[in-house]
Scaffold this motif. Structure first.
Motif, short mmCIF file in Angstrom:
data_model
loop_
_atom_site.label_atom_id
_atom_site.label_comp_id
_atom_site.label_asym_id
_atom_site.label_seq_id
_atom_site.Cartn_x
_atom_site.Cartn_y
_atom_site.Cartn_z
N ASP A 1 1.06 -1.13 -0.26
CA ASP A 1 0.10 -0.05 -0.12
C ASP A 1 0.84 1.39 -0.02
N SER A 2 0.12 2.51 0.11
CA SER A 2 1.06 3.67 0.33
C SER A 2 2.22 3.62 1.02
N ARG A 3 1.84 3.15 2.24
CA ARG A 3 2.92 3.15 3.19
C ARG A 3 4.24 2.69 2.94
N VAL A 4 4.21 1.42 1.85
CA VAL A 4 5.30 0.78 1.52
C VAL A 4 5.68 1.70 0.21
N GLN B 1 11.80 -14.74 -10.92
CA GLN B 1 13.48 -14.22 -10.79
C GLN B 1 13.86 -13.80 -9.19
N TYR B 2 14.87 -14.53 -8.91
CA TYR B 2 15.22 -14.36 -7.38
C TYR B 2 15.49 -12.93 -7.12
N SER B 3 14.81 -12.35 -6.00
CA SER B 3 14.86 -11.07 -5.73
C SER B 3 14.96 -10.92 -4.22
N ASN B 4 16.22 -10.17 -3.77
CA ASN B 4 16.35 -9.73 -2.31
C ASN B 4 15.50 -8.69 -2.13
N THR B 5 15.02 -7.73 -3.00
CA THR B 5 14.04 -6.76 -2.64
C THR B 5 12.88 -7.26 -2.08
N GLY B 6 12.39 -8.10 -2.89
CA GLY B 6 11.19 -8.83 -2.40
C GLY B 6 10.88 -9.16 -1.00
N TYR B 7 12.15 -9.67 -0.59
CA TYR B 7 11.91 -10.03 1.17
C TYR B 7 12.45 -9.06 1.92
N CYS B 8 13.07 -7.99 1.40
CA CYS B 8 13.09 -6.92 2.20
C CYS B 8 11.66 -6.26 2.44
N LEU B 9 10.74 -6.30 1.22
CA LEU B 9 9.54 -5.81 1.42
C LEU B 9 8.78 -6.80 2.42
N LEU B 10 8.87 -7.93 2.50
CA LEU B 10 8.44 -8.80 3.28
C LEU B 10 8.52 -8.77 4.82
N GLY B 11 10.06 -8.01 4.90
CA GLY B 11 10.02 -7.60 6.30
C GLY B 11 9.59 -6.39 6.62
N THR B 12 9.47 -5.57 5.92
CA THR B 12 8.59 -4.35 6.11
C THR B 12 7.11 -4.63 6.62
N LEU B 13 6.50 -5.55 5.85
CA LEU B 13 4.86 -5.87 6.28
C LEU B 13 5.21 -6.88 7.42
N ILE B 14 5.93 -7.60 7.67
CA ILE B 14 6.23 -8.06 9.17
C ILE B 14 5.96 -7.25 10.10
N GLU B 15 6.98 -6.08 10.05
CA GLU B 15 6.98 -5.06 10.99
C GLU B 15 5.50 -4.42 11.32
N GLN B 16 4.82 -4.00 10.06
CA GLN B 16 3.85 -3.37 10.04
C GLN B 16 2.41 -4.07 10.71
N ALA B 17 2.63 -5.51 10.38
CA ALA B 17 1.72 -6.28 10.96
C ALA B 17 1.74 -6.71 12.70
N PRO C 1 28.85 -3.92 11.33
CA PRO C 1 27.64 -4.58 11.90
C PRO C 1 26.66 -3.92 11.07
N ALA C 2 26.63 -2.62 10.68
CA ALA C 2 25.42 -1.94 10.21
C ALA C 2 25.22 -2.55 8.86
N GLN C 3 26.28 -3.01 8.12
CA GLN C 3 26.11 -3.48 6.82
C GLN C 3 25.17 -4.81 6.86
N TRP C 4 25.64 -5.70 7.90
CA TRP C 4 25.07 -6.83 7.88
C TRP C 4 23.64 -6.70 8.46
N ALA C 5 23.45 -5.80 9.34
CA ALA C 5 22.02 -5.57 9.77
C ALA C 5 21.13 -4.85 8.56
N ALA C 6 21.73 -4.22 7.82
CA ALA C 6 20.97 -3.48 6.77
C ALA C 6 20.31 -4.74 5.70
N ALA C 7 21.02 -5.86 5.57
CA ALA C 7 20.40 -6.94 4.65
C ALA C 7 19.02 -7.34 5.27
N GLY C 8 18.69 -7.07 6.62
CA GLY C 8 17.54 -7.20 7.07
C GLY C 8 16.87 -8.62 6.93
N ALA C 9 15.50 -8.75 6.59
CA ALA C 9 14.75 -9.75 6.22
C ALA C 9 15.17 -10.58 5.07
#
Length: 359
Positions: free
Chosen positions: A114-117, A180-196, A233-241
């Motif tokens: 949605d617009s939040r994402v 097509q394999y996508s890291n970004t797709g799982y980044c978006l899933l991480g955002t949805l987890i946090e919102q939910a 550590p910041a780079q590792w953490a940035a890889a997120g979900a």
């Protein structure tokens, strides 16, 4: 007579083509064959050490360690050694998403973004048709023609940068049409987890999967341990979900063994595929009497791989080093793990047995 000669010629041509194809296939996949000796394979690939862990379907666990860990002179490698897992984070992200779907807090096939994402994106209305199924199965159509947006100039920049770069581009195709394999797709899933959940990603993982506070599971290494790895550590953490979790063999066996029993993982692919396809969090390899699940992770200084079956059997490898040719190396390592998982006995061959923290 002429027709018979023509038939013989056609058969000979087909035979030559078949032999040529077999030779070319063998040349292409020879490095992907399971190594006869894991120690030799690790030395050949320049990998300092590894933790190999196996869990049988009756719950028996064995762990084998080879070589050196990330901090020479400190505690030796064992089932409790915390290591980066890179994209082995994705099955964990998917497990959380499936739990949230089962609880009714997310939906598999309704529009996910949605617009939040999305914020301001290129005006491509197809973004509004991307579902969680598409993100889980890598069929959302996210544009990677300019390279994986998780990386810039060969360095990992993380989920926030990847999402921002991706959403500035129109989709490559209608969601669900191609895989097509996508890291970004799982980044978006991480955002949805946090919102939910109203929690940050690592807290949400612990809460939804019911993990205790003593279980080692974190985004990135501790500050004390960060010198062990080529990235901060910041780079590792940035890889997120998509790939930022650190954990150990015992904890991962427990998570993956429970996860593999969830038959919803093998939801049919929405697009044509060959001998495998991406399910809801794992790569699915259909077999005559069921299926097997695989995934691997690959980032600077490390490599990881896991094989799982729906009866709860799991074999995984956490490597202190990165091999060349990641896709071929992953196939070789996964085949070796699969062979170990099917070998008789309680432990990987010639391995030193150690109990897991949970056993």
């Amino acid at each position: 007579m002429k027709r018979a000669l023509d038939n013989r010629g056609s058969l000979l041509l087909l035979l030559v083509l078949a032999v040529t194809a077999a030779v070319l296939w063998g040349m292409r996949h020879q490095d992907a064959q399971p190594p006869a000796s894991l120690e030799q394979w690790l030395r050949r690939e320049g990998i300092a050490g590894a933790v190999i862990a196996v869990q049988r379907n009756d719950g028996r666990v064995s762990v084998r360690t080879i070589g050196a860990g990330p901090a020479p002179g400190r505690a030796p490698l064992d089932a409790t050694t915390t290591l980066p897992i890179a994209s082995l984070t994705k099955p964990i992200t998917a497990a959380v998403v499936r739990r949230l779907i089962a609880e009714g807090r997310l939906s598999l096939d309704t529009p996910a973004l949605d617009s939040r994402v999305l914020g301001e994106h290129p005006g491509d209305e197809r973004y509004g048709r991307i579902s969680i199924r598409h993100l889980l199965q890598h069929t959302a159509g996210l544009d990677q023609r300019m390279g994986d947006p998780m990386f810039a100039d060969g360095k990992l920049v993380g989920c926030d940068a990847a999402v921002a770069a991706t959403l500035r581009r129109p989709l490559l195709h209608e969601p669900g049409r191609h895989m097509q394999y996508s890291n970004t797709g799982y980044c978006l899933l991480g955002t949805l987890i946090e919102q939910a959940t109203g929690m940050d990603y690592p807290r949400a993982v612990r809460h939804v999967l019911g993990l205790g506070t003593s279980e080692p599971l974190s985004l990135g290494p501790s500050v004390r341990a960060h010198r062990q790895w080529p990235m901060s550590p910041a780079q590792w953490a940035a890889a997120g979900a998509a790939g930022g979790l650190f954990s150990n063999a015992g904890t991962l066996l427990s998570i993956y063994s429970s996860d593999a029993r969830d038959r919803s993982i093998v939801a049919p692919a929405t697009t044509a595929h060959g001998e495998w396809y991406y399910g809801l969090g794992w790569r699915v390899w259909p077999q005559v009497n069921g299926y097997r699940l695989t995934h691997y992770g690959d980032l600077p200084g490390m490599f990881s791989a896991a094989v799982a079956y729906p009866d709860g059997r799991v074999a995984l490898a956490l490597l202190n080093g990165r091999p060349g040719k990641p896709e071929e190396s992953s196939l070789a390592l996964l085949r070796w793990l699969d062979r170990e998982l099917h070998s008789p006995g309680d432990s990987p061959s010639r391995g030193r047995r150690k109990p897991s923290p949970e056993s």
